[in-house]
Structures are given as C-alpha cells and as structure tokens.
Design an enzyme around this catalytic site. Structure first.
Site, PDB file in Angstrom:
ATOM      1  N   ASP A  25       0.814  -1.227   0.000  1.00 43.75           N
ATOM      2  CA  ASP A  25       0.000   0.000   0.000  1.00 43.75           C
ATOM      3  C   ASP A  25       0.844   1.272   0.000  1.00 43.75           C
ATOM      4  OD1 ASP A  25      -2.272  -1.686   0.248  1.00 43.75           O
ATOM      5  OD2 ASP A  25      -1.924  -1.787   2.401  1.00 43.75           O
ATOM      6  N   LYS A  28       2.144   2.136  -5.221  1.00 43.49           N
ATOM      7  CA  LYS A  28       2.825   1.645  -6.429  1.00 43.49           C
ATOM      8  C   LYS A  28       2.006   1.917  -7.681  1.00 43.49           C
ATOM      9  CE  LYS A  28       3.059  -2.487  -4.603  1.00 43.49           C
ATOM     10  NZ  LYS A  28       2.712  -2.200  -3.207  1.00 43.49           N
ATOM     11  N   THR A  54      -4.796   1.373  -6.630  1.00 44.82           N
ATOM     12  CA  THR A  54      -5.818   2.344  -6.992  1.00 44.82           C
ATOM     13  C   THR A  54      -5.250   3.276  -8.050  1.00 44.82           C
ATOM     14  OG1 THR A  54      -6.404   2.279  -4.681  1.00 44.82           O
ATOM     15  CG2 THR A  54      -7.491   3.956  -5.990  1.00 44.82           C
ATOM     16  N   ARG A 155       2.935 -29.497  -5.456  1.00 42.11           N
ATOM     17  CA  ARG A 155       3.018 -30.079  -6.801  1.00 42.11           C
ATOM     18  C   ARG A 155       1.744 -30.714  -7.330  1.00 42.11           C
ATOM     19  NH1 ARG A 155       8.260 -33.091  -4.991  1.00 42.11           N
ATOM     20  NH2 ARG A 155       6.794 -33.287  -3.286  1.00 42.11           N
ATOM     21  N   GLN A 236       2.023  -6.088  -3.182  1.00 41.81           N
ATOM     22  CA  GLN A 236       2.347  -6.110  -1.743  1.00 41.81           C
ATOM     23  C   GLN A 236       3.682  -5.386  -1.510  1.00 41.81           C
ATOM     24  OE1 GLN A 236       1.378  -9.577  -3.046  1.00 41.81           O
ATOM     25  NE2 GLN A 236      -0.635  -8.709  -2.804  1.00 41.81           N
ATOM     26  N   ARG A 315     -10.515  -2.656   5.084  1.00 45.78           N
ATOM     27  CA  ARG A 315     -10.098  -2.620   6.497  1.00 45.78           C
ATOM     28  C   ARG A 315      -9.296  -1.361   6.788  1.00 45.78           C
ATOM     29  NH1 ARG A 315      -6.840  -8.188   7.196  1.00 45.78           N
ATOM     30  NH2 ARG A 315      -6.220  -7.694   5.072  1.00 45.78           N
ATOM     31  N   ARG A 317      -6.283   0.636   7.878  1.00 46.60           N
ATOM     32  CA  ARG A 317      -4.878   0.231   7.984  1.00 46.60           C
ATOM     33  C   ARG A 317      -4.297   0.720   9.297  1.00 46.60           C
ATOM     34  NH1 ARG A 317      -4.015   2.378   1.966  1.00 46.60           N
ATOM     35  NH2 ARG A 317      -4.883   0.583   0.880  1.00 46.60           N
ATOM     36  N   THR A 426       3.045  14.191  -4.413  1.00 47.05           N
ATOM     37  CA  THR A 426       2.437  15.208  -3.551  1.00 47.05           C
ATOM     38  C   THR A 426       0.904  15.209  -3.671  1.00 47.05           C
ATOM     39  OG1 THR A 426       2.769  16.828  -5.317  1.00 47.05           O
ATOM     40  CG2 THR A 426       4.470  16.725  -3.609  1.00 47.05           C
ATOM     41  N   GLY A 427       0.352  14.132  -4.178  1.00 49.77           N
ATOM     42  CA  GLY A 427      -1.098  14.015  -4.310  1.00 49.77           C
ATOM     43  C   GLY A 427      -1.417  12.838  -5.197  1.00 49.77           C
TER      44      GLY A 427
HETATM   45  P1  IMP Z   1      -2.724 -12.806   2.012  1.00 49.39           P
HETATM   46  O1  IMP Z   1      -1.798 -12.292   0.982  1.00 49.39           O
HETATM   47  O2  IMP Z   1      -4.180 -12.569   1.677  1.00 49.39           O
HETATM   48  O3  IMP Z   1      -2.457 -14.228   2.384  1.00 49.39           O
HETATM   49  O4  IMP Z   1      -2.473 -11.956   3.368  1.00 49.39           O
HETATM   50  C1  IMP Z   1      -1.277 -12.098   4.126  1.00 49.39           C
HETATM   51  C2  IMP Z   1      -0.869 -10.762   4.717  1.00 49.39           C
HETATM   52  O5  IMP Z   1      -0.489  -9.879   3.671  1.00 49.39           O
HETATM   53  C3  IMP Z   1      -1.973 -10.040   5.488  1.00 49.39           C
HETATM   54  O6  IMP Z   1      -1.378  -9.312   6.545  1.00 49.39           O
HETATM   55  C4  IMP Z   1      -2.537  -9.070   4.466  1.00 49.39           C
HETATM   56  O7  IMP Z   1      -3.143  -7.951   5.072  1.00 49.39           O
HETATM   57  C5  IMP Z   1      -1.261  -8.688   3.737  1.00 49.39           C
HETATM   58  N1  IMP Z   1      -1.507  -8.240   2.369  1.00 49.39           N
HETATM   59  C6  IMP Z   1      -1.787  -8.989   1.284  1.00 49.39           C
HETATM   60  N2  IMP Z   1      -1.925  -8.236   0.189  1.00 49.39           N
HETATM   61  C7  IMP Z   1      -1.701  -6.964   0.577  1.00 49.39           C
HETATM   62  C8  IMP Z   1      -1.651  -5.716  -0.117  1.00 49.39           C
HETATM   63  O8  IMP Z   1      -1.830  -5.623  -1.334  1.00 49.39           O
HETATM   64  N3  IMP Z   1      -1.382  -4.603   0.649  1.00 49.39           N
HETATM   65  C9  IMP Z   1      -1.128  -4.681   1.980  1.00 49.39           C
HETATM   66  N4  IMP Z   1      -1.162  -5.826   2.658  1.00 49.39           N
HETATM   67  C10 IMP Z   1      -1.432  -6.969   1.966  1.00 49.39           C
END
Ligand code: IMP
Length: 436
Positions: A25, A28, A54, A155, A236, A315, A317, A426-427
């Site tokens: 988050d 990117k 987003t 596998r 991620q 959720r 953050r 910056t935005g």
């Molecule tokens: P999973 O990838 O759904 O198995 O989640 C495992 C962990 O990675 C959890 O803490 C999620 O909140 C976090 N997570 C997975 N994808 C993202 C993302 O795109 N942004 C932030 N956290 C993520």
C-alpha cells in the site's frame, strides 16, 4: 522516459522493477501508471487479487487487483506472470469492470500458462483457518492466496494451461476435492465442493481466456530480445515477502526483486533498475509487529488524511511513523537504485515528525529488521524528531518549491538509506509529482 539514478546523472533504463518497500500500500499504482508511458510491457510476477492498486481513469478511481496498472495505456502489453496465483472468476470480473469503463482489454492482456489457479476450496480454507486461528490469525485478505501457493509447492496445483485440457483438469480437480473436502468438513466444519461443478466452471473459464493464455516466459524474453522495455510491477511490499518479510505475518510469495526472475522467467541481467516505493510514513494491514505504530490521535490523523483503508477489503490500515530499518532492509534486499516517496503531503499538519532510525531489541541495536520473531512490545524504536513544515505541499511539482523542513525530511531519508529519492508524490493525481 529517463529515470534519474544519481544527482547530476541520467541513465537510460531498459527494464525497470517497481517494488513496494514497506508492508504494501505504498502507492505503487500511481508510480507504475506515471512511469509506464516509456515502457512497452508491464508484467506482474507474484501475488494475486490480494493486491489492490488504486488508479484514476476518466475521473474515476479504480482498484486494479490482478491486472497491471499499464492496462490503462492501450498500447502497452500487460502480462500476468507464472509466479502469480489467479482466480479466473476475479480476473473476468476485473476485465468486465474495466471494459464497462471503456478501457481496452483485448490482446493487450496475456496470461502465463504456468501461473496457478485459485479454486474456491483455497478461499474456503483461507477463511476457515483465519476463523479458527485465534491469536495466531494472520489477517489475510481471505482470497485463498496462501492455500493456492501451498498447492503449487506441493506439486498438485492447477495451472492456467490445465484449463485448456479437460482430461487433466478433471483428474486434478477430483484429486484436490478428495483431499480438501474432508479437511474442510472434518477439521473446520465447513461445506466441501462438488468436483463436477468446479470442472465445468473452470473449463468454461479456460474457453473464455484461451486467447490470452501463452508461454509468458518465452513471450517476455522474446520482447526483451527485440529491445522492448519492460516494467516489472511488484504487488504487496518487501516486508510481506514469504522468505524475507515479517514471517509468519507475510503473504505467500516473493515480493522482493528476486521474485521477478522466478515469477516471470527473466534472468537477473535483464533487470536494469529498481525503484522502491516508500510511503512517507508507515502502514500495515493485518497482524504482526509494527514497531512505530501509533495508536493515538496522530495515527488517526494519518489514517484519515491519508485515506488509509484497504483497497481490497476496506479494512482500516494500522498507521505509524516512518521506519527506516524497514526501508534500509528493503534497500538491501532489492538493491534499490532510487526511492519514489509517496504521500508526503499527508504529513503537512504535524508540528514534529519522529522518524525511527533504529530499534533496540533485547538490549541490542538493530538498524535493519531482525529476521527472528520478535513480539511487538520487545521493540524499542529509537527516534530522530524532524521539524514539521505546517504548510501545504499538495500538488507541488518542483523540489525547490517544497518547504525547507520537507526537503530536510527527504534528504534525511536519502542519507539514512543511501538511496536517492528520485520521485516525490504530492497528491493522488499523475501531475502531482516531483521528478528529480
Ligand atoms: P494474504 O496475501 O491474503 O495471504 O495476506 C497475508 C498478509 O499480507 C496479510 O497481513 C494481508 O493484510 C497482507 N496483504 C496482502 N496483500 C496486501 C496488499 O496488497 N497490501 C497490503 N497488505 C497486503
């Protein structure tokens, strides 16, 4: 486009990796969207629809989950790499939504035949485990990511290519259901899945997706040989990497730059530059330690002003001050050439901005993230307090126009991580960016 790599130097980059340098988050989506004009191909190498980028298109905010942000540029080829886990239903839903917005999603989107499929039993297992895990709950996105990677590594996973072969698909789904259904029923008290229904649905997905399915590794390497420029888009963040992150509170893939090599079949010599996207503060979703977490009005301010709510799950953050041991760890793991610093404007209102420079853990100083499991309360973050700038930086496009305290904040990050900040956001809009 030319990406600056060191003060006073400009370097032509053929292939670039854009990696999240914290816990995801970091923003990117905007950075990929911004830079992708100069690339021919945007390829994802890991993860699935747990990601949420987003981006803004036709004045609408749109959350991309599986498809690279490059899809908004009709002349770019987007590739879902073999290192991904793909829920075909989620993919078709995303394609449908993009098309409804007028986005061109035709032969500009290809899928590696070696990527793995997420099936409904993966999702059911993910949710059931989280439900029963109590304090050990990871806080996953509930999309079946972990169980799908488990099946891959053990596998007997179903690959995208298998959607095109009725005999193989039948065998694999029947085998999987014979194992997963008793676990779901006996261990978790949940319903199992009818193999025939799954076989029919997944064969149908295969029919719909057939024209997009290709040997992604051959395709991307051919394009590289032809001199096309490829952007590798991470999902991620580095600290969620299954090997190098804050295990077990991680996702199940290799989010670090090394994942590009295995998740696309691209040799390291073809990755010419790595940009780490760093948010000007820190956020995390789900469980696990968070040394600089702010459970007070400052944290609330960051959450509200930064709109820190999950793109995929909604959720709230967790929020906290910038954590340099994390960014340093990322710089080391990814060999960051430079940093794209996002959301600096979210810090505009603070009188003072503490930045964590190291931690004390069990009496020892750490300036990177320790790899052994450490309870949240065992971290003693060491802070350097920076002066706030108390003026709006929203929309500033020139580094020299930033208030002095914001410039000091950025230079401090550069000094501490030995990575140049080449982009400052910056935005949310594309033009609200400083390119140095
Ligand atoms: P999973 O990838 O759904 O198995 O989640 C495992 C962990 O990675 C959890 O803490 C999620 O909140 C976090 N997570 C997975 N994808 C993202 C993302 O795109 N942004 C932030 N956290 C993520």
């Amino acid at each position: 486009m030319v990406i600056p790599s060191a003060p006073g130097m400009r370097k032509h980059v053929q292939n670039l990796a854009v990696i999240g340098a914290q816990w995801g988050d970091e923003g990117k989506g905007k950075i990929v969207d911004l830079l992708c004009e100069s690339y021919d191909v945007v390829a994802r190498y890991q993860g699935g629809h747990n990601a949420g980028h987003t981006v803004k298109f036709a004045d609408q905010h749109f959350a991309l989950r599986l498809i690279p942000s490059g899809i908004l540029h009709p002349d770019k080829l987007c590739l879902l790499g073999n290192g991904m886990v793909i829920d075909p239903d989620a993919l078709l839903d995303e394609i449908g939504k993009l098309r409804a917005l007028g986005v061109h999603v035709e032969d500009n989107l290809k899928i590696s035949d070696s990527a793995h499929c997420i099936l409904p039993y993966h999702k059911a297992l993910d949710l059931a485990r989280e439900e029963t895990a109590g304090k050990a709950k990871i806080g996953t996105t509930g999309r079946g990511i972990g169980p799908a990677y488990e099946t891959k590594v053990s596998r007997y996973g179903i690959r995208i290519a298998d959607l095109l072969d009725a005999v193989v698909l039948r065998d694999k789904i029947e085998f999987a259901c014979a194992e997963k259904n008793p676990v779901l029923k006996t261990v978790y008290g949940k319903e199992g899945f009818d193999p025939q229904t799954l076989i029919e649905a997944y064969l149908r997905y295969g029919e719909i997706l057939a024209d997009r399915i290709t040997n992604g590794t051959v395709l991307v390497n051919q394009l590289i040989r032809e001199g096309k420029k490829v952007m590798f888009e991470g999902a991620q963040g580095t600290l969620l990497d299954v090997d190098h992150g804050t295990y077990p509170y991680v996702t199940s893939s290799n989010t670090v730059v090394g994942g590009v090599c295995t998740g696309l079949g691209v040799a390291p010599k073809h990755i010419h530059e790595v940009i780490g996207v760093v948010k000007a503060y820190t956020t995390r979703v789900g469980g696990g330690s968070f040394p600089t977490e702010l459970e007070n009005e400052h944290g609330e301010h960051l959450r509200k002003r930064g709109n820190e709510f999950g793109t995929v799950t909604g959720r709230p953050r967790r929020t906290g001050w910038l954590d340099l041991p994390i960014v340093r760890t990322s710089a080391m793991l990814n060999g960051l050439d430079s940093i794209a610093l996002t959301k600096i404007d979210v810090l505009d209102d603070f009188d003072e901005i503490p930045v964590c420079t190291a931690y004390k853990v069990r009496g020892e100083n750490w300036n990177t993230y320790p790899s052994f499991a450490v309870e949240h309360q065992e971290y003693q973050p060491q802070y350097r307090t920076m002066k706030g700038w108390k003026t709006s930086t929203v929309g500033i496009t020139n580094f020299d126009k930033l208030p002095q305290a914001a410039k000091d904040y950025i230079r401090f990050i550069e000094d501490e991580t030995e990575a140049k900040v080449s982009i400052v956001s910056t935005g949310p809009r594309r033009e609200e960016t400083i390119l140095r």
